[in-house]
Design a protein around this motif. Structure first.
Motif, PDB file in Angstrom:
ATOM      1  N   TYR A 153       5.290  51.813  71.771  1.00 20.50           N
ATOM      2  CA  TYR A 153       4.569  50.729  72.434  1.00 20.50           C
ATOM      3  C   TYR A 153       5.052  50.651  73.876  1.00 20.50           C
ATOM      4  O   TYR A 153       6.109  51.195  74.219  1.00 20.50           O
ATOM      5  N   GLU A 156       6.613  47.941  79.075  1.00 19.68           N
ATOM      6  CA  GLU A 156       6.301  46.652  79.706  1.00 19.68           C
ATOM      7  C   GLU A 156       6.212  45.516  78.694  1.00 19.68           C
ATOM      8  O   GLU A 156       6.286  44.339  79.052  1.00 19.68           O
ATOM      9  N   LYS A 157       6.052  45.851  77.425  1.00 20.28           N
ATOM     10  CA  LYS A 157       5.950  44.837  76.370  1.00 20.28           C
ATOM     11  C   LYS A 157       7.309  44.473  75.772  1.00 20.28           C
ATOM     12  O   LYS A 157       7.398  43.576  74.929  1.00 20.28           O
TER      13      LYS A 157
END
Length: 287
Positions: A153, A156-157
């Protein structure tokens, strides 16, 4: 040579024995090292800082396991981050990676169906043993590759802590920044001003005196004068002081303290909650 698995938790002394046992049961040849099991309980901020100070000094391929996990068993992600220099961090994605974000190449959520200690499926409060140590051991032993951890994923998350809302600014004869961390036992505050910029932009040299004010909005926390030194021994016993922190080069920030222990004498509330300082502004200028 097999990689080493390095543990950091808030489990207390002796808390790493079962974690090391899980890793060694996967491959008895794996090295295990207990870095620190005395992180303050639930103090993710402290874990994030400690991790950032240790990871750069271990060889590529090392697998770090950080378990400070007040949200264990909830919807927060479990992840493995692959770092630019080739090491890995296995941790809950709860802010622990905040100070490593610039070093992360890729992050993957742990697939707990594939990477969970067999027989632990009905245990939901010990991911440090059942998920993180098990995944770390399999990764270090080569039983899975990074893709085998689970789905990727975006970096940035990754959850990040709000360490300080104050953006540093510097000019000739002055510098202003925020407090992003504390060395609680000694009372010192870590300031998000780079030591080199303090010298090159603000123009301070070791031995210089400075005036400092620590503000929370309009509330004055501390005001006084001190000395900028290479090390603690460069200042007088009754002076406030400013030195470069422990990280080298461009990563070296400033560390500020007072002779009477800044935290205990002027900000005792942050011993309970360091997040209270996110808006505290620290200004240094020539007296």
């Amino acid at each position: 040579m097999r990689p080493t698995v390095v543990f950091m938790t808030d489990f207390g002394s002796g808390g790493g024995a079962v974690l090391a046992g899980v890793v060694r049961s996967i491959d008895p040849e794996l090295g295990v090292y207990d870095f620190d099991h005395n992180i303050e309980p639930y103090n993710i901020r402290q874990a994030a800082y400690q991790l950032s100070t240790v990871v750069p000094y271990w060889p590529a391929g090392t697998v770090f396991v950080s378990v400070v996990d007040p949200g264990v068993g909830t919807s927060r992600k479990s992840c493995v981050a692959r770092l630019a220099h080739g090491s890995y961090v296995v941790t809950p994605d709860n802010g622990t990676l905040t100070m490593m974000l610039g070093e992360i190449d890729e992050v993957r959520e742990i697939d707990e169906d594939a990477n969970r200690l067999p027989g632990s499926e009905d245990v939901h409060i010990f991911h440090g043993r059942d998920v993180y140590s098990y995944t770390a051991g399999r990764l270090a032993a080569g039983m899975i590759d990074f893709e085998g951890v689970g789905p990727a994923y975006p970096v940035e998350k990754v959850v990040r802590l709000a360490l300080t809302n104050i953006v540093p600014h510097l000019g000739t004869g002055w510098a202003e920044g925020g407090i992003y961390n504390f060395d609680v036992p000694y009372g010192s505050a870590r300031i998000n001003i780079r030591n080199r910029e303090f010298q090159q932009v603000a123009g301070f040299a070791y031995g210089d005196l400075f005036h400092v004010a620590v503000m929370d909005g309009d509330r004055l926390i501390y005001e006084g004068e001190g000395r900028y030194g290479r090390t603690f021994g460069d200042v007088e016993d009754r002076e406030a002081f400013l030195v470069g922190d422990i990280q080298p080069g461009e990563r070296q920030m400033l560390r500020f303290n007072t002779c009477d222990n800044f935290i205990k004498a002027h900000a005792p509330e942050i011993e309970r909650d360091q997040s209270l300082t996110v808006d505290w502004r620290v200004r240094f200028e020539r007296p």
